[in-house]
Design a protein around this motif. Sequence first.
Motif, PDB file in Angstrom:
ATOM      1  N   LEU A 371      16.123  51.267  49.496  1.00  0.00           N
ATOM      2  CA  LEU A 371      16.808  52.551  49.467  1.00  0.00           C
ATOM      3  C   LEU A 371      18.117  52.495  50.243  1.00  0.00           C
ATOM      4  CD1 LEU A 371      16.893  55.604  48.865  1.00  0.00           C
ATOM      5  CD2 LEU A 371      15.574  55.948  50.962  1.00  0.00           C
ATOM      6  N   VAL A 372      18.098  51.876  51.435  1.00  0.00           N
ATOM      7  CA  VAL A 372      19.323  51.745  52.238  1.00  0.00           C
ATOM      8  C   VAL A 372      20.363  50.938  51.475  1.00  0.00           C
ATOM      9  CG1 VAL A 372      20.288  50.793  54.357  1.00  0.00           C
ATOM     10  CG2 VAL A 372      18.098  51.988  54.421  1.00  0.00           C
ATOM     11  N   SER A 373      19.951  49.803  50.935  1.00  0.00           N
ATOM     12  CA  SER A 373      20.874  48.937  50.218  1.00  0.00           C
ATOM     13  C   SER A 373      21.467  49.639  49.004  1.00  0.00           C
ATOM     14  CB  SER A 373      20.151  47.657  49.787  1.00  0.00           C
ATOM     15  OG  SER A 373      21.009  46.819  49.041  1.00  0.00           O
ATOM     16  N   GLU A 374      20.620  50.301  48.214  1.00  0.00           N
ATOM     17  CA  GLU A 374      21.112  50.963  47.010  1.00  0.00           C
ATOM     18  C   GLU A 374      21.982  52.173  47.342  1.00  0.00           C
ATOM     19  OE1 GLU A 374      17.677  51.881  44.719  1.00  0.00           O
ATOM     20  OE2 GLU A 374      17.440  49.828  43.940  1.00  0.00           O
ATOM     21  N   THR A 375      21.672  52.854  48.463  1.00  0.00           N
ATOM     22  CA  THR A 375      22.506  53.991  48.863  1.00  0.00           C
ATOM     23  C   THR A 375      23.912  53.544  49.215  1.00  0.00           C
ATOM     24  OG1 THR A 375      20.569  55.183  49.699  1.00  0.00           O
ATOM     25  CG2 THR A 375      22.726  55.900  50.495  1.00  0.00           C
ATOM     26  N   VAL A 376      24.019  52.464  49.999  1.00  0.00           N
ATOM     27  CA  VAL A 376      25.342  51.949  50.360  1.00  0.00           C
ATOM     28  C   VAL A 376      26.070  51.439  49.118  1.00  0.00           C
ATOM     29  CG1 VAL A 376      26.570  50.229  51.730  1.00  0.00           C
ATOM     30  CG2 VAL A 376      24.587  51.397  52.694  1.00  0.00           C
ATOM     31  N   ARG A 377      25.349  50.796  48.225  1.00  0.00           N
ATOM     32  CA  ARG A 377      25.971  50.319  46.987  1.00  0.00           C
ATOM     33  C   ARG A 377      26.484  51.481  46.135  1.00  0.00           C
ATOM     34  NH1 ARG A 377      25.169  45.183  44.926  1.00  0.00           N
ATOM     35  NH2 ARG A 377      24.039  43.751  46.292  1.00  0.00           N
ATOM     36  N   GLY A 378      25.780  52.616  46.211  1.00  0.00           N
ATOM     37  CA  GLY A 378      26.191  53.761  45.420  1.00  0.00           C
ATOM     38  C   GLY A 378      27.408  54.487  45.969  1.00  0.00           C
ATOM     39  N   TRP A 379      27.731  54.263  47.228  1.00  0.00           N
ATOM     40  CA  TRP A 379      28.936  54.883  47.794  1.00  0.00           C
ATOM     41  C   TRP A 379      30.173  54.207  47.240  1.00  0.00           C
ATOM     42  CZ3 TRP A 379      27.154  54.789  53.611  1.00  0.00           C
ATOM     43  CH2 TRP A 379      26.221  55.817  53.801  1.00  0.00           C
ATOM     44  N   ASP A 380      31.237  54.988  47.055  1.00  0.00           N
ATOM     45  CA  ASP A 380      32.500  54.375  46.674  1.00  0.00           C
ATOM     46  C   ASP A 380      33.170  53.810  47.921  1.00  0.00           C
ATOM     47  OD1 ASP A 380      34.622  56.519  47.689  1.00  0.00           O
ATOM     48  OD2 ASP A 380      32.928  57.589  46.785  1.00  0.00           O
ATOM     49  N   ALA A 381      34.152  52.957  47.695  1.00  0.00           N
ATOM     50  CA  ALA A 381      34.805  52.260  48.813  1.00  0.00           C
ATOM     51  C   ALA A 381      35.440  53.244  49.788  1.00  0.00           C
ATOM     52  CB  ALA A 381      35.856  51.282  48.275  1.00  0.00           C
ATOM     53  N   GLY A 382      36.007  54.342  49.263  1.00  0.00           N
ATOM     54  CA  GLY A 382      36.640  55.318  50.144  1.00  0.00           C
ATOM     55  C   GLY A 382      35.638  55.998  51.068  1.00  0.00           C
ATOM     56  N   THR A 383      34.439  56.302  50.555  1.00  0.00           N
ATOM     57  CA  THR A 383      33.404  56.936  51.383  1.00  0.00           C
ATOM     58  C   THR A 383      32.965  56.014  52.502  1.00  0.00           C
ATOM     59  OG1 THR A 383      32.628  58.231  49.488  1.00  0.00           O
ATOM     60  CG2 THR A 383      31.122  57.989  51.354  1.00  0.00           C
ATOM     61  N   VAL A 384      32.684  54.746  52.158  1.00  0.00           N
ATOM     62  CA  VAL A 384      32.270  53.777  53.176  1.00  0.00           C
ATOM     63  C   VAL A 384      33.349  53.623  54.234  1.00  0.00           C
ATOM     64  CG1 VAL A 384      31.614  51.388  53.584  1.00  0.00           C
ATOM     65  CG2 VAL A 384      30.780  52.576  51.545  1.00  0.00           C
TER      66      VAL A 384
END
Length: 421
Positions: A371-384
């Motif tokens: 879940l953590v990995s997929e959540t970060v993957r789902g964020w766009d670069a600007g959000t991260v």
Amino acid sequence: MKLLRMPRSPLDAAAHPARRMRLVATGMLLAMAALFIAARATVHLHPAIGFVQAFAEAAMVGGLADWFAVTALFRHPLGLPIPHTAIIPRNKDRIGDTLAIFLRDNFLIPAVVARRMRGMDVAGAAGRFLASPSAGDGRLRVGASRLLADMLEALDQERLGGMVKGAIGQRLRAIKVGPLVGQAIEAAMRDGRHAPVMDGIIQWADRALEANDHLIRQMVHERAGTVLRWTGLDENLANAILGGLRKLLADMAADPGHSLRLKAEEGMAKLAFDLQFDIEMQAKAAKIRDEILDNPAMQRWIEGMWEQARTGLLRAVRDPGKAMAGRLGEALQQLGGTLQEDARLKLVINRFVRRGAVGATATYGDSIVKLVSETVRGWDAGTVTSRLENAVGRDLQYIRINGTLVGGLVGLAIHAIDTFF
């Protein structure tokens, strides 16, 4: 006209200190540039100005180098696609995977969870809250109660009630009533508890015989011949029949070893055996069970039971203080005192909670990591980028400030060495 000020989000609150430190670091860099220009223009006036020029020049170099390093973490400096810049946006997926692996290897390991849970007294905390609920967080209790009430009221009552009633009916139909009743009869006969039932049946038969005395006399009169009626012997015959039946019932009531009672007990024993081991008798008992459950009166009883349970639950969650003041509250307070005083019970509950947490970690740990990995993957670069920059940006601007100062001091030291040696 007075403008309304919208509340700031947590991200805006975190970005404010980082923005302020960024302005300070950039201001220092611009100040060093201005100092360098001024020192360069006046260096011929006095040799000491050369030290100022060396400090400002090295401070600019250090500040620019650290600005480039800090900026390269989050974006391309000046928008130029320089290699190995915008490190976080380009590697956000790898960062998410690394964070997930870090959580799994350092936190979501059954051994680690067990070690952390070993020092937690969950049973004691629950006992203290139940024993003194007013000492807990009242807002938390009221909020949780309101949430439960809203959830119960928001659910589709027809559908939910149908599900509950269906579940109750399904559970009742799953009961093997034949063996259950057979075992109950057998246990009652073994302990002699059937005797009062037998006495009650005999007493009921005696009262029924007395209440229907006239019917028996009328039946004998109608079935007697003309001669018996003309001579009045039909009345004598009816008296004899009624007297014999009353004497039989009296003898059965007085003598536990009466032959008819023994015969009845033999029939009960056979019924208990058949209900437990005879397939046909079990099928008959199951049919009776299903007929009872299909009866509209039984359906209304089940529906009423669900409505009473739902109403009571809503009343309790809407007013937890009143619910805790009743018998339920007294029982919960007693349970809380027991949880605090009974060391053995406390040990058992804490062990159960610890095993449950360890089991959940072992079972769902990989799912949490995923879940953590997929959540970060789902964020766009600007959000991260914005979230990480707001989280650590203030400290990164200190790097720029320190780089400016340290660079200036190093430049000053080099100029001193060059001048005096």
